[in-house]
Design a protein around this motif. Sequence first.
Motif, mmCIF file in Angstrom:
data_model
loop_
_atom_site.group_PDB
_atom_site.id
_atom_site.type_symbol
_atom_site.label_atom_id
_atom_site.label_comp_id
_atom_site.label_asym_id
_atom_site.label_seq_id
_atom_site.Cartn_x
_atom_site.Cartn_y
_atom_site.Cartn_z
ATOM 1 N N ASN A 27 -18.950 2.334 27.327
ATOM 2 C CA ASN A 27 -17.807 3.252 27.440
ATOM 3 C C ASN A 27 -17.071 3.250 26.102
ATOM 4 O O ASN A 27 -16.282 2.351 25.829
ATOM 5 N N PRO A 28 -17.304 4.238 25.242
ATOM 6 C CA PRO A 28 -16.661 4.246 23.931
ATOM 7 C C PRO A 28 -15.145 4.391 23.999
ATOM 8 O O PRO A 28 -14.439 4.013 23.065
ATOM 9 N N VAL A 29 -14.655 4.901 25.099
ATOM 10 C CA VAL A 29 -13.201 5.072 25.243
ATOM 11 C C VAL A 29 -12.502 3.717 25.287
ATOM 12 O O VAL A 29 -11.351 3.576 24.858
ATOM 13 N N ALA A 30 -13.199 2.691 25.778
ATOM 14 C CA ALA A 30 -12.600 1.358 25.894
ATOM 15 C C ALA A 30 -12.204 0.788 24.537
ATOM 16 O O ALA A 30 -11.322 -0.071 24.450
ATOM 17 N N ALA A 31 -12.825 1.272 23.483
ATOM 18 C CA ALA A 31 -12.519 0.764 22.138
ATOM 19 C C ALA A 31 -11.249 1.386 21.558
ATOM 20 O O ALA A 31 -10.720 0.909 20.552
#
Length: 200
Positions: A27-31
């Motif tokens: 989940n790239p949004v978590a970064a």
Amino acid sequence: KHRALREKAVLSMIFTWAIARDYCATNPVAAIKTKRLPWRKAVYITDEMLEAVYQKASPAMRDALDLAYYLGQRPADVLKLTEADIRGGAFDFSQNKTGKGMVIEAGGELEALIKRMNERKSAYPIRRLQLLVDESGQPMTKAKLRSRFEAARDAAGFDGAQFQFRDLRRKAASDLRDQVGIEAAQALLGHSSVVMTEHY
């Protein structure tokens, strides 16, 4: 900032859904690191603030302000109400967010408001079923409501940190709690517990 945080949350949900189905691995949004926006718990709209905005508002906006305050509902629920939602002398509808069925007696000042709105709507060639209409008799939308409210609020000398339309829900509940009691405020908001109402 609020909209950006909402969009980030939606994207995160989409990626979480995709990970569960093996469409992607992370989940790239978590970064993306963001700060929480300050909570509006300390915000309370005084009678004087509301009156100042009310005096600068158009007749259509005054109807919206009164309806939101008397019903104590979220802006989306106030906007969706139609004449068909008034049955047997009461508002009978379901909240958008929770799906909870609400029945609010349409008496006293609320009854007078309904009469005033109907008189204003009768002046237009086409009568809309929506309770809230603009100055042309067209249904009030979220964008129309926001632009009219912000114009009245700005003219009254307030900004978004001091007064948002959604704050009328808290004011309605707080005023009812002080006048009648916490149980009445709980019923108006549609909360499942008094603890939730006290928190709100």
